[in-house]
Design a protein around this motif. Structure first.
Motif, mmCIF file in Angstrom:
data_model
loop_
_atom_site.group_PDB
_atom_site.id
_atom_site.type_symbol
_atom_site.label_atom_id
_atom_site.label_comp_id
_atom_site.label_asym_id
_atom_site.label_seq_id
_atom_site.Cartn_x
_atom_site.Cartn_y
_atom_site.Cartn_z
ATOM 1 N N ASP A 1 44.846 46.449 43.466
ATOM 2 C CA ASP A 1 43.566 47.389 43.191
ATOM 3 C C ASP A 1 42.930 47.509 42.190
ATOM 4 O O ASP A 1 41.991 47.084 40.891
ATOM 5 C CB ASP A 1 42.189 48.186 44.331
ATOM 6 N N ARG B 1 37.110 45.906 34.459
ATOM 7 C CA ARG B 1 36.139 47.075 34.898
ATOM 8 C C ARG B 1 37.014 47.740 35.265
ATOM 9 O O ARG B 1 38.238 47.561 34.852
ATOM 10 C CB ARG B 1 36.770 46.288 36.340
ATOM 11 N N VAL C 1 35.918 42.055 43.262
ATOM 12 C CA VAL C 1 34.897 42.665 41.406
ATOM 13 C C VAL C 1 34.281 41.186 42.039
ATOM 14 O O VAL C 1 35.086 39.393 43.185
ATOM 15 C CB VAL C 1 36.586 42.096 41.016
ATOM 16 N N ALA D 1 40.986 42.323 43.975
ATOM 17 C CA ALA D 1 39.805 43.861 43.779
ATOM 18 C C ALA D 1 39.054 44.085 44.615
ATOM 19 O O ALA D 1 37.954 45.101 43.368
ATOM 20 C CB ALA D 1 39.842 43.581 42.185
ATOM 21 N N GLN E 1 41.214 45.174 38.904
ATOM 22 C CA GLN E 1 40.270 45.845 38.869
ATOM 23 C C GLN E 1 40.110 46.095 36.537
ATOM 24 O O GLN E 1 38.736 45.248 35.810
ATOM 25 C CB GLN E 1 39.194 46.389 39.003
#
Length: 281
Positions: free
Chosen positions: A233, A242, A46, A44, A237
């Motif tokens: 993704d 997020r 992150v 992702a 996330q």
């Protein structure tokens, strides 16, 4: 997958006995929980550093024996790799007019070295074009099934097929060309190119799946499609807490990843996987 009787590829380098087992020190994350954080960070885009600050992980360098689970994972990986060799050994000459030179699959535990940089659980499975080898920590299979919701042996096989697909891209000259474009592009443009590259690898994985004769079982294709969705993704996330940020994507959304795998599987042809000429990916 019906792998009984399927040969094991000899193009496997198993580094797991030379140490590298994970040892948790102090409090915080450990084992599967750590792998989940690292997997989300890899897929992702992150930054998982804040989640690891309270957890110290050391890697043992002492030689060790493989666990029964590790032995089974290694045998499985070698058999799946053999199926990619059979498929691409036929498909690449027929559809692209070039000979197939299979990659080596490096199995490791914890961490290892590659010409593309250090490999660890944080990097996830990856392909290094500098030595034309794919790298895989076999504990990632457990992470996919137990924590990411990507269950089934064909889901695990899809991971290997995806990295081999990057090798196919390298043989086709796509990888070096994209790398040249990325070096001249802005950060956002470079990530957009990376997404198209990854989606093409998903599509090529589908091409492999369509040519794996005689070993697919009912539900196998659905397992691969589900795995592609679970490591999109956008979903990863969200799991990391997020709001999905498309400009940070590196592999594509759940819908894109599963859609391109399906396209490759249904077509069975490399020509169906031109993500770079497609206006709508």
């Amino acid at each position: 997958m019906r792998l009984r009787g399927v040969r094991r590829s000899s193009n496997v380098e198993d580094r797991r006995r030379s140490g590298g087992g994970r040892v948790a020190v102090g409090g915080g994350l450990g084992g599967i929980a750590l792998l989940v954080v690292l997997a989300i960070g890899y897929f992702a885009g992150v930054d998982v550093t804040p989640l690891l600050n309270d957890s110290t992980m050391q890697t043992s360098s002492e030689p060790r024996e493989l666990t029964p689970q590790e032995q089974l994972a290694g045998e499985f990986a070698a058999q799946v790799l053999a199926t990619t060799e059979q498929v691409w050994g036929q498909v690449l000459p027929e559809q692209a007019g070039i000979d197939y030179r299979p990659p080596v699959l490096v199995l490791f535990s914890g961490q290892t070295a590659s010409p593309c940089g250090g490999a660890s659980g944080a990097t996830g499975p990856f392909y290094c074009p500098l030595d034309q080898q794919a790298y895989l920590d076999t504990e990632f299979f457990a992470t996919m099934e137990q924590r990411l919701g990507a269950e089934g042996d064909f889901a695990a096989a899809y991971v290997i097929a995806h990295e081999v697909a990057h090798h196919v891209q390298n043989l086709l000259g796509i990888l070096p060309e994209v790398e040249k474009l990325r070096q001249r592009a802005s950060e956002v443009q470079a990530k957009a190119l990376t997404v198209r590259l990854e989606l093409q690898a998903d599509c090529l994985s589908g091409v492999w799946g369509s040519h794996v004769d005689g070993i697919l079982e009912p539900g196998d294709v659905e397992e691969a499609l589900n795995a592609a969705r679970m490591i999109g993704d956008d979903l990863l996330q969200k799991r990391a807490g997020r709001v999905p940020q498309p400009h940070t994507f590196t592999h594509g959304t759940s819908a894109q990843r599963s859609g391109w795998f399906a396209r490759g599987y249904e077509a069975g042809n490399i020509a169906a996987c031109d993500t770079f000429s497609s206006d709508d990916i």
